[in-house]
Design a protein around this motif. Sequence first.
Motif, PDB file in Angstrom:
ATOM      1  N   MET A 345       0.826  -1.207   0.000  1.00 43.32           N
ATOM      2  CA  MET A 345       0.000   0.000   0.000  1.00 43.32           C
ATOM      3  C   MET A 345       0.859   1.255   0.000  1.00 43.32           C
ATOM      4  SD  MET A 345      -2.921   1.300   2.723  1.00 43.32           S
ATOM      5  CE  MET A 345      -1.771   2.102   3.870  1.00 43.32           C
ATOM      6  N   GLN A 346       1.907   1.259   0.811  1.00 40.48           N
ATOM      7  CA  GLN A 346       2.781   2.434   0.855  1.00 40.48           C
ATOM      8  C   GLN A 346       3.424   2.684  -0.503  1.00 40.48           C
ATOM      9  OE1 GLN A 346       2.861   4.372   3.501  1.00 40.48           O
ATOM     10  NE2 GLN A 346       1.819   3.008   4.937  1.00 40.48           N
ATOM     11  N   SER A 347       3.851   1.614  -1.175  1.00 40.49           N
ATOM     12  CA  SER A 347       4.491   1.786  -2.488  1.00 40.49           C
ATOM     13  C   SER A 347       3.497   2.293  -3.527  1.00 40.49           C
ATOM     14  CB  SER A 347       5.122   0.469  -2.953  1.00 40.49           C
ATOM     15  OG  SER A 347       4.134  -0.498  -3.260  1.00 40.49           O
ATOM     16  N   ARG A 348       2.260   1.805  -3.473  1.00 38.59           N
ATOM     17  CA  ARG A 348       1.257   2.278  -4.426  1.00 38.59           C
ATOM     18  C   ARG A 348       0.907   3.749  -4.172  1.00 38.59           C
ATOM     19  NH1 ARG A 348      -2.034  -0.413  -7.715  1.00 38.59           N
ATOM     20  NH2 ARG A 348      -1.772   1.640  -8.691  1.00 38.59           N
ATOM     21  N   LEU A 349       0.811   4.143  -2.906  1.00 39.13           N
ATOM     22  CA  LEU A 349       0.509   5.539  -2.606  1.00 39.13           C
ATOM     23  C   LEU A 349       1.652   6.463  -3.007  1.00 39.13           C
ATOM     24  CD1 LEU A 349      -1.295   5.215   0.847  1.00 39.13           C
ATOM     25  CD2 LEU A 349      -2.323   5.930  -1.327  1.00 39.13           C
TER      26      LEU A 349
END
Length: 448
Positions: A345-349
């Motif tokens: 999730m952090q990488s996608r955000l």
Amino acid sequence: MTSLLYPTTNLTQVEQLNIVRGEGIYVYDDNGNRYLEGLAALWCSALGYGNEELIDAITTQLKTLPFSHMFGGRTHQVARDLADTLSELVPIENARIFLANSGSEANDSHIKMLHYYFNVIGKPQKKKIIAFDRSYHGVTMAAAALTGLPVMHTHFDVPVEALGILRAECPHYYHGQHNGESENEYVSRLVADVEALIEREGAHTIAAFVAEPIGGAAGVVVPPESYFIALQKVLSRHDILFWADEVICGFGRTGNDFGSTTMQIQPQLMSLAKQLSAAYIPISAAIIPGFMYEAMLEPSNQLGIFGHGYTYTGHPVAAATAMKAIEIYRRDKLFEHAAEVGAYMQSRLQEFSEHPLVGEVRGKGLIAAVELVSNKQKRQGFPNGQVGQTARLYCQNNGLLIRAVSGNCLAFCPPLIITRDQIDEMIEQFSGALSQTMDFVRKNSLLS
């Protein structure tokens, strides 16, 4: 409109979204529209909706013992089991567990117990508590005094000064840095400011420093990695207790058991709520170290009572629910799952970090924020929360429920059970909403 007085709401803008049921990580409104719960409701629905194991645990306990109080020597096994389980889980030596019904009540209870403890050990001046500006610790009179958000004080006459609440700068490097100041220099300056505050007030007057490991309502503020390490050295030197408010960060949210583990905190006090029962039943815990408890025994014996507690302290249905939630977290390795899918999730955000509206993307595990700004180079926000609320509404229209906090910070905190595919769905919904927000900003000439 009903006779209901709504919490934390503009009272002129109520009943805008009527949620009627939930399933997994989704909820449905009265028109049949489906929404992905991108904030786990209010940072709390860790196991989503319709979990049959939790429902069975609640039903079984209701049939066995739906209520029994814990005043005056009366007890029941399920609350004792929960206390023993929590004592084993938390990083506090010989931890003792006081059960309450909300994070606000847990924090309010901590203030009272700190007063009690320092009175009975002969240090009646040691009552002040340091908390961050921009912090959130609840809304009871005492917990609201800890909270550093002016909107939670206005018109309420919250007794901040009477309770001796002191403020330290929220450790948000993105906004707090001076020109050319490195992160390490920033940490050194903030920690030095805290020590100067302690010396001005007198360490003999300060009981504790309270902080969320990651500040939720502050805008999901992740302090620099070295901040709490350096801060705790100062607190230890001045004999000031560190109190970790884990109401949001506890039970896997940051990819570890507690936010304290993620942020390298070794607390003496902890507050738990929200994910403690996966939000199926209200329950919270104020946790104190053994040395505090031992000091309180004989004074309570002399008085004949420890004069604090709630009708629903240790409610058997709530305790049984929390026990089952903890069992599921452990059995299904959901803390590890949160670390894995949280990293995704952090990488996608982070894909939005170059967007002209986005100043900073930040977070740990399955908690994050995307901060919207009017000028990326100057790190300049919008003058009010209009843009953040507009973006939140576009997200809602696209089937994603999140919150705008601290002005224009869009917070993400999905249930721990979310999958990578569902994160992709959430990102797609957010991407469309961000494009719509950009059109709104340009149309209204809000970029600076």
